[in-house]
Enzyme design. Structure first.
Site, mmCIF file in Angstrom:
data_model
loop_
_atom_site.group_PDB
_atom_site.id
_atom_site.type_symbol
_atom_site.label_atom_id
_atom_site.label_comp_id
_atom_site.label_asym_id
_atom_site.label_seq_id
_atom_site.Cartn_x
_atom_site.Cartn_y
_atom_site.Cartn_z
ATOM 1 N N LYS A 48 0.574 -1.396 0.186
ATOM 2 C CA LYS A 48 -0.450 -0.241 0.065
ATOM 3 C C LYS A 48 1.175 1.748 0.058
ATOM 4 O O LYS A 48 0.167 2.384 -0.001
ATOM 5 C CB LYS A 48 -0.566 0.339 1.004
ATOM 6 C CG LYS A 48 -1.963 -1.216 1.764
ATOM 7 C CD LYS A 48 -2.523 -1.695 2.823
ATOM 8 C CE LYS A 48 -3.007 -2.342 2.502
ATOM 9 N NZ LYS A 48 -3.764 -2.379 4.113
ATOM 10 N N GLY A 60 1.033 6.893 0.182
ATOM 11 C CA GLY A 60 0.837 5.377 0.808
ATOM 12 C C GLY A 60 -0.739 5.479 1.019
ATOM 13 O O GLY A 60 -1.625 6.371 1.059
ATOM 14 N N SER A 139 -7.515 3.082 9.597
ATOM 15 C CA SER A 139 -8.205 2.219 10.750
ATOM 16 C C SER A 139 -7.200 2.186 12.149
ATOM 17 O O SER A 139 -7.806 2.671 13.022
ATOM 18 C CB SER A 139 -8.953 0.789 10.432
ATOM 19 O OG SER A 139 -7.686 -0.194 10.392
#
Length: 185
Positions: A48, A60, A139
């Site tokens: 990522k 990213g 998250s």
């Protein structure tokens, strides 16, 4: 995203942690490799974090993978048109992202950086330059951000700060793992 369902009722791929640290003449972006769907880990080693364009920009993403790749492609085109000026390219991408009917539906956040600038880009049209050279999304972003801010006063190396912050996020956030990719400028 904390809700694994989109507004269309479909299960979303979700969760990640990306952190950017700018310190001591070095900028680092690090991200974990976990891709989750609901409570299932679908892939533990996704990449990522990557170099963009001619390699002078790193980025990213958190969010839907296909959406993020689309945004990276668009950013590369904007960088070419802006002759490598990241801020200008990012503002142009944010304008398109907010106003274009297709792009407006893309669900992702990005941290991008070159040797001078680090930015957070959102689909709301935001182009944010983080205070004190530390940014995090995803998250586990708040965990990584907190850890990096705590380490900043005691550690001089940007990569060390980013790696330790990612380790903290991986220990706390179930949607983040310890398979970290790091890019440095």
């Amino acid at each position: 995203m904390t809700d694994p369902h989109s507004s269309h009722g479909l299960v979303q791929w979700h969760g990640t942690t990306i952190i950017g640290v700018k310190k001591g003449g070095k900028t680092v972006i690090a991200g974990d490799g976990q891709v989750s769907m609901g409570n299932t880990v679908m892939k533990p080693n996704a990449r990522k974090v990557r170099r963009i364009g001619d390699g002078s920009v790193i980025g990213g993403f958190a969010g839907a993978t296909a959406d993020a790749f689309t945004l990276f492609e668009r950013l590369e085109k904007k960088l070419e048109a802006a002759r490598g000026q990241l801020m200008r390219a990012a503002v142009e991408l944010a304008k398109d992202w907010r106003t274009d009917k297709y792009l407006r539906n893309l669900e992702a956040l990005m941290i991008v950086a070159d040797k001078d600038t680090m930015l957070i880009l959102t689909g709301n049209g935001d182009v944010l330059e983080p205070e004190h050279g530390i940014a995090a999304i995803g998250s586990g972003g708040n965990y990584a951000l907190s850890a990096a801010k705590a380490l900043d006063a005691y550690e001089e190396d940007a990569e060390t700060i980013a790696r330790h912050a990612m380790q903290v996020a991986a220990e706390v956030c179930v949607f983040t793992n310890d398979r970290v990719t790091v890019e440095t400028i």
